[in-house]
Design a protein around this motif. Structure first.
Motif, PDB file in Angstrom:
ATOM      1  N   ARG A 175      16.064  11.719 -43.822  1.00  0.00           N
ATOM      2  CA  ARG A 175      17.030  12.798 -44.030  1.00  0.00           C
ATOM      3  C   ARG A 175      16.388  14.029 -44.658  1.00  0.00           C
ATOM      4  NH1 ARG A 175      22.093   9.874 -46.791  1.00  0.00           N
ATOM      5  NH2 ARG A 175      22.619  12.040 -47.246  1.00  0.00           N
ATOM      6  N   THR A 176      15.057  14.040 -44.743  1.00  0.00           N
ATOM      7  CA  THR A 176      14.368  15.226 -45.225  1.00  0.00           C
ATOM      8  C   THR A 176      14.570  16.369 -44.237  1.00  0.00           C
ATOM      9  OG1 THR A 176      12.673  13.869 -46.289  1.00  0.00           O
ATOM     10  CG2 THR A 176      12.131  16.167 -45.896  1.00  0.00           C
ATOM     11  N   SER A 177      14.712  17.576 -44.722  1.00  0.00           N
ATOM     12  CA  SER A 177      14.882  18.716 -43.826  1.00  0.00           C
ATOM     13  C   SER A 177      13.635  18.905 -42.973  1.00  0.00           C
ATOM     14  CB  SER A 177      15.159  19.992 -44.627  1.00  0.00           C
ATOM     15  OG  SER A 177      14.004  20.373 -45.357  1.00  0.00           O
ATOM     16  N   ASN A 178      13.799  19.509 -41.791  1.00  0.00           N
ATOM     17  CA  ASN A 178      12.655  19.761 -40.915  1.00  0.00           C
ATOM     18  C   ASN A 178      11.602  20.612 -41.607  1.00  0.00           C
ATOM     19  OD1 ASN A 178      13.826  18.327 -38.843  1.00  0.00           O
ATOM     20  ND2 ASN A 178      14.744  20.123 -37.879  1.00  0.00           N
ATOM     21  N   GLU A 179      12.059  21.591 -42.396  1.00  0.00           N
ATOM     22  CA  GLU A 179      11.116  22.490 -43.051  1.00  0.00           C
ATOM     23  C   GLU A 179      10.272  21.748 -44.089  1.00  0.00           C
ATOM     24  OE1 GLU A 179      14.546  24.669 -41.403  1.00  0.00           O
ATOM     25  OE2 GLU A 179      14.351  22.942 -42.738  1.00  0.00           O
ATOM     26  N   ALA A 180      10.943  20.909 -44.898  1.00  0.00           N
ATOM     27  CA  ALA A 180      10.215  20.151 -45.918  1.00  0.00           C
ATOM     28  C   ALA A 180       9.263  19.143 -45.268  1.00  0.00           C
ATOM     29  CB  ALA A 180      11.201  19.432 -46.839  1.00  0.00           C
ATOM     30  N   ALA A 181       9.718  18.485 -44.200  1.00  0.00           N
ATOM     31  CA  ALA A 181       8.872  17.511 -43.512  1.00  0.00           C
ATOM     32  C   ALA A 181       7.664  18.188 -42.886  1.00  0.00           C
ATOM     33  CB  ALA A 181       9.678  16.778 -42.442  1.00  0.00           C
ATOM     34  N   PHE A 182       7.840  19.397 -42.349  1.00  0.00           N
ATOM     35  CA  PHE A 182       6.730  20.132 -41.743  1.00  0.00           C
ATOM     36  C   PHE A 182       5.656  20.446 -42.786  1.00  0.00           C
ATOM     37  CE2 PHE A 182       4.694  24.187 -40.601  1.00  0.00           C
ATOM     38  CZ  PHE A 182       4.134  23.839 -39.384  1.00  0.00           C
ATOM     39  N   LEU A 183       6.075  20.926 -43.951  1.00  0.00           N
ATOM     40  CA  LEU A 183       5.121  21.246 -45.009  1.00  0.00           C
ATOM     41  C   LEU A 183       4.441  19.986 -45.520  1.00  0.00           C
ATOM     42  CD1 LEU A 183       7.173  23.896 -47.019  1.00  0.00           C
ATOM     43  CD2 LEU A 183       5.231  24.302 -45.496  1.00  0.00           C
TER      44      LEU A 183
END
Length: 214
Positions: free
Chosen positions: A171-179
């Motif tokens: 459930r991590t946001s896409n932006e946080a997962a990308f970083l």
């Protein structure tokens, strides 16, 4: 019987053993779903935060719903681009309830291990990094600089970057997962499992053995 106490002195009692099984409902959406979504939102986020947050779910200048991976079209968006479960998931993530160091001082690790998962999830968001030192019975707060230093020390001690697993929440946001994956790849590994991956690998294997396809 378990009593929930959050940071706003709101008490609610839950008993997971008193589950009532009924026949199938006659509808799965409609006015009642809207009312339940709003009720959960107001309970967790308050009226103003509920209106602001729900109006941004799956919008072009908002954020992706953490409830599922249902794709949205690139064209026009409706005012409400989410389902009841999505609203509940967002309410739990954006809750005003807070878990302070005092909470962990009251509850030992053994106590928390005996609590229902729903009770744990309803306590709120962490306000400090927490750690469990060897021999400790309670989590204790740690400064951000010390937390990062501890993580760096552990990573530097590994003989190979591939010994590290950069585990994330599904459930991590896409932006946080990308970083986060950029950090892992910069460190030198692509070991990036998430909770969905870890859960469904086992169920997929079992399905292959039982019905021939995962």
């Amino acid at each position: 019987m378990t009593t929930v106490r959050d940071g706003h002195d709101v008490d609610a009692t839950y008993n997971e053993h008193d589950v009532l099984v009924t026949g199938p409902k006659r509808e799965a959406a409609g006015v009642k779903a809207v009312l339940v979504s709003m009720q959960r939102g107001v309970q967790q986020m308050g009226p103003l935060r509920t209106a602001e947050t729900l109006s941004r779910i799956n919008q072009r200048h908002g954020f992706d719903c953490p409830g599922c991976a249902w794709p949205e079209e690139h064209g026009g968006r409706k005012i409400a681009e989410f389902c009841e479960n999505g609203a509940k998931a967002v309410a739990e993530e954006a809750t005003l309830r807070r878990v302070t160091p005092e909470f962990f001082a009251r509850h030992s690790v053994a106590d928390l291990a005996d609590r229902p998962e729903y009770w744990l999830s309803q306590q709120g968001r962490l306000t400090h990094p927490m750690m469990l030192a060897p021999g400790d019975t309670h989590y204790r707060p740690i400064d951000w600089d010390d937390a990062y230093a501890l993580i760096a020390e552990e990573l530097k001690a590994l003989s190979s970057p591939d010994e590290a697993l950069f585990y994330t929440s599904g459930r991590t946001s896409n932006e946080a997962a990308f970083l986060y994956q950029l950090l892992a790849r910069s460190y030198g590994t692509n070991n990036l499992p998430d909770c969905s991956n870890m859960c469904h690998e086992s169920s997929g294997t079992a399905l292959v053995e039982s019905i021939g396809i995962g």
